[in-house]
Design an enzyme around this catalytic site. Structure first.
Site, PDB file in Angstrom:
ATOM      1  N   ASP A  85    -108.829 -13.783  21.523  1.00 26.65           N
ATOM      2  CA  ASP A  85    -107.618 -14.333  21.114  1.00 26.65           C
ATOM      3  C   ASP A  85    -107.946 -15.406  20.824  1.00 26.65           C
ATOM      4  O   ASP A  85    -108.119 -16.012  20.631  1.00 26.65           O
ATOM      5  CB  ASP A  85    -106.653 -13.921  22.136  1.00 26.65           C
ATOM      6  CG  ASP A  85    -105.585 -13.483  21.667  1.00 26.65           C
ATOM      7  OD1 ASP A  85    -104.351 -12.607  22.145  1.00 26.65           O
ATOM      8  OD2 ASP A  85    -105.497 -15.304  21.117  1.00 26.65           O
ATOM      9  N   HIS A 230    -106.078 -15.087  -9.781  1.00 25.76           N
ATOM     10  CA  HIS A 230    -107.512 -15.170 -10.793  1.00 25.76           C
ATOM     11  C   HIS A 230    -106.864 -15.062 -12.324  1.00 25.76           C
ATOM     12  O   HIS A 230    -108.153 -15.521 -13.025  1.00 25.76           O
ATOM     13  CB  HIS A 230    -108.039 -13.068 -10.325  1.00 25.76           C
ATOM     14  CG  HIS A 230    -107.987 -12.901  -9.312  1.00 25.76           C
ATOM     15  ND1 HIS A 230    -108.987 -14.258  -8.031  1.00 25.76           N
ATOM     16  CD2 HIS A 230    -108.374 -11.472  -8.797  1.00 25.76           C
ATOM     17  CE1 HIS A 230    -109.052 -13.529  -7.290  1.00 25.76           C
ATOM     18  NE2 HIS A 230    -108.861 -12.161  -7.168  1.00 25.76           N
TER      19      HIS A 230
END
Ligand code: NDP
Length: 458
Positions: A85, A230
């Protein structure tokens, strides 16, 4: 710390990005002799080493079409798994044991943004962060404040020069080609301004939908997913001034400078769409107002671009997949030669294909065959792959750079914050998204946004 990293720790080893991009890149780097060091996968899923090796092999095979056993065995010999975890200190204790022999590990966070904080804290508390580099994936926050917050937590654990923010467009050779085109050629630079350019269009079209990741996408939308990062990076490369001196630092500084000059987007000049049927996909809210398409008009407030609109559009389930820039030049000053079909002379277009099969096409007017002196458009295409040889994959280059501590192809903190500033006015708009048919170019309202119309990608 300029020495190459001596281990890779891949958080999110069971995930989509790892499978699609990172294992194939690790394989390719091994093949080129650029990677022979421990690669430790980390995930909550209780995978053992063998499952990790199997996943890596499958990915490499799917991406490259074939796997060289000798190369893969070298990579496989370096792959081990740590499961646990992310909030449990024991996970980092076991990871630290595994990294006992590594002085400069590279931590790659290929995990959902919601768990970035827990992992960064775990790395800091265990002392591992102090000797490592970290690679984080977009999205860098959801807006300007959360981006600040993320940067704050990264900086609390890692020195700025050890933080690498991936916008994989910066790793694409085709996108880097814009820098070369503009600054290693004399031909177009004198024309690269409002005197000669009518408009610039950037299209990032995806012929596919959310590909089983609709739940994730529904919290993002097209603006956060690709426009903020982008597309604005591409705009920066197109619009930037020539750097005052050679070198990567001056270049990157100039890229940021032009982003500062971009005027925030306005809702009035932005069209948001959603493809029909999106709301029925698993993980999507039945009343979702998330845009799967966005088109906008952007303005760069500089003398060079005075009055030149930049039109940007991106969407899912478009007629095809393409990333293209079209620079539309102004018409000749005088119409001295008629066109063969009697229509107005079409503008010269310079197209940059930035996706697969990248290259450039210049459309010019040529003499129409026959008795009359009349013009007709022809295209001068160059396919860079055919002319120059194959490109390297962005993730392979970026991983190689991060291992070496090279920053050029990573997003700068200020660039990211400027990008959030630019898109902020069109995030989370209450106005309902407009529906569009799958396989179309988005809502009809987007067609008229670009004054003279959009140039369809080739
Ligand atoms: P995934 O949704 O595939 O998640 C990666 C792994 O994280 C999962 O395999 C899962 O592994 C673990 N995980 C998922 N949810 C949680 C959670 N709530 N708490 C803890 N662990 C969780 O993500 P991707 O691989 O698609 O993306 C990783 C990162 O890369 C993200 O930041 C994403 O935005 C970015 N990115 C992804 C792209 C892509 O194409 N996939 C493209 C560009 C960026 P386990 O349960 O085994 O621990």
């Amino acid at each position: 710390m300029d020495l190459r990293s001596d281990a890779v720790v891949l958080f999110g080893a069971t995930g989509d990005l790892a499978a699609k991009k990172i294992y194939p890149a690790l394989y390719e780097l091994t093949r080129r002799g650029r990677l022979d060091l421990p690669v430790i996968g980390v995930a909550r899923s209780p995978w053992d080493d063998e499952q990790l090796v199997t996943a890596a092999r499958k990915s490499a095979l799917e991406t490259h079409g074939r796997v060289d056993d000798e190369v893969f065995d070298r990579l496989a010999g370096n792959l081990t798994m740590v499961s646990g975890d992310y909030a449990d200190p024991d996970t980092y204790r076991r990871l630290a044991e595994r990294l006992a022999g590594a002085e400069r590990p590279l931590f790659y966070l290929a995990i959902p943004p919601a768990v970035f904080g827990a992992v960064v804290d775990g790395l800091a508390a265990s002392g591992l962060a102090a000797r490592g580099r970290v690679v984080v994936e977009k999205p860098f926050g959801r807006d300007l404040p959360s981006s600040h917050e993320l940067n704050g937590s990264l900086r609390a654990a890692f020195a700025p020069e050890r933080i690498f923010r991936i916008d994989h467009y910066l790793g694409k050779e085709a996108v880097e080609g814009l820098r070369v085109f503009r600054f290693a050629n004399r031909l177009f630079e004198p024309l690269w301004n409002a005197e000669h350019i009518a408009n610039v269009q950037v299209t990032l079209a995806e012929g596919f939908g959310t590909e089983g990741r609709a739940g994730f996408y529904d919290r993002m939308g097209a603006t956060r997913d690709v426009l903020q990062n982008h597309m604005l990076q591409v705009v920066a490369l197109l619009a930037m001034e020539p750097p005052a001196e050679a070198g990567d630092d001056a270049f990157r500084e100039e890229e940021v400078r032009v982003l500062r000059r971009v005027v925030p987007l306005s809702p009035e000049s932005t069209v948001r769409g959603q493809y029909a049927g999106y709301r029925h996909e698993p993980g999507v809210a039945p009343d979702s107002n998330t845009e799967t398409f966005v088109a906008t008009r952007l303005r760069v407030d500089s003398p060079r671009w005075d009055g030149v609109p930049f039109y940007l559009r991106t969407g899912k389930l478009m007629p095809g997949t393409a990333t293209e820039v079209v620079v539309e030049f102004k018409a000749p000053r005088q119409n001295l030669v008629p066109t063969a079909d009697g229509t107005p002379t079409p503008p010269n277009l310079l197209r940059f294909r930035l996706g697969r099969g990248d290259g450039i096409t210049l459309s010019i007017q040529a003499k129409d065959p026959g008795a009359e002196v009349a013009s007709r458009p022809v295209e001068l295409p160059v396919d860079f792959g055919a002319a120059l040889g194959p490109r390297r994959e962005a993730y392979e280059r970026l991983l190689d750079d991060a291992l070496d501590g090279r920053h050029l192809r990573f997003a700068r903190e200020e660039a990211i914050e400027q990008e959030w500033r630019i898109v902020e006015p069109v995030l989370d708009l209450a106005e309902p998204v407009l529906s569009y048919a799958k396989g179309s170019w988005g809502p009809a309202e987007a067609d008229t946004l670009a004054g003279g119309g959009w140039h369809a990608p080739t």
